[in-house]
Design a protein around this motif. Structure first.
Motif, short mmCIF file in Angstrom:
data_model
loop_
_atom_site.label_atom_id
_atom_site.label_comp_id
_atom_site.label_asym_id
_atom_site.label_seq_id
_atom_site.Cartn_x
_atom_site.Cartn_y
_atom_site.Cartn_z
N VAL A 165 62.58 19.28 37.34
CA VAL A 165 63.04 19.32 35.95
C VAL A 165 62.57 18.08 35.20
N LEU A 176 63.43 20.58 24.56
CA LEU A 176 63.72 21.38 25.72
C LEU A 176 62.49 22.19 26.11
N LYS A 177 62.36 22.39 27.43
CA LYS A 177 61.28 23.24 27.91
C LYS A 177 61.79 24.01 29.11
N ALA A 178 61.26 25.19 29.28
CA ALA A 178 61.64 26.02 30.42
C ALA A 178 60.91 25.53 31.66
N VAL A 179 61.63 25.46 32.76
CA VAL A 179 61.02 25.11 34.04
C VAL A 179 61.47 26.13 35.07
N ASP A 180 60.67 26.29 36.08
CA ASP A 180 61.00 27.22 37.14
C ASP A 180 61.44 26.43 38.37
N TYR A 181 62.25 27.05 39.19
CA TYR A 181 62.67 26.42 40.43
C TYR A 181 61.47 26.36 41.38
#
Length: 149
Positions: free
Chosen positions: A40, A1-6
């Motif tokens: 994403v 998992l990795k954090a993504v921004d809109y």
């Protein structure tokens, strides 16, 4: 998992929606509960309802095997019957959406978004923004109704 921004265009649109004082709703398309978003890089549950500041109607159709949907949401059923599963391309989409108090349609340029090209031909919808990954239409029937109040 990795954090993504809109994407930036999501934030910009949300600021516009926050400024709206009217009691309104938004329809988010494509109509899928799960879809891949380029930002994403994989299929996820549609995040629109949780992201946008105004009440947002989005697909809650699971599309799993032979099961298209098990939704009991009357708004979802209305959208599916009158737009998504309509035998012909719907005319006057703005009027169709009026009972649900939908002022804006957000179309994300993802998966089957081109199947919604009929929105560009509607006389009661106006394309008000197309930048980045989103097209935004304003329901002119909603505004007309407002003039009659």
């Amino acid at each position: 998992l990795k954090a993504v921004d809109y994407p930036k265009d999501w934030y910009e649109l949300n600021e516009t929606l926050k400024a709206e004082q009217e009691d309104l709703r938004v329809l988010f398309l494509p109509w899928h509960q799960y879809l891949g978003f380029m930002f994403v890089g994989r299929v996820i549950a549609n995040p629109a309802q949780n992201f946008f500041a105004k009440p947002t109607i989005q697909g809650d159709n699971m599309e799993f095997g032979q099961i298209y949907s098990q939704s009991n949401n009357p708004d979802s059923k209305y959208i599916e019957e009158n737009m998504i599963k309509a035998k012909t391309t719907p005319e006057k989409v703005g009027e169709i959406l009026l009972p649900l108090k939908i002022k804006y349609i957000i179309l994300a340029k993802e998966i089957d978004w081109k199947s919604y090209e009929y929105l560009d031909k509607q006389k009661d919808l106006k394309l008000i923004s197309e930048r980045g990954s989103l097209k935004v239409y304003q329901n002119l029937a909603f505004d007309k109704k407002g003039d009659e109040r």
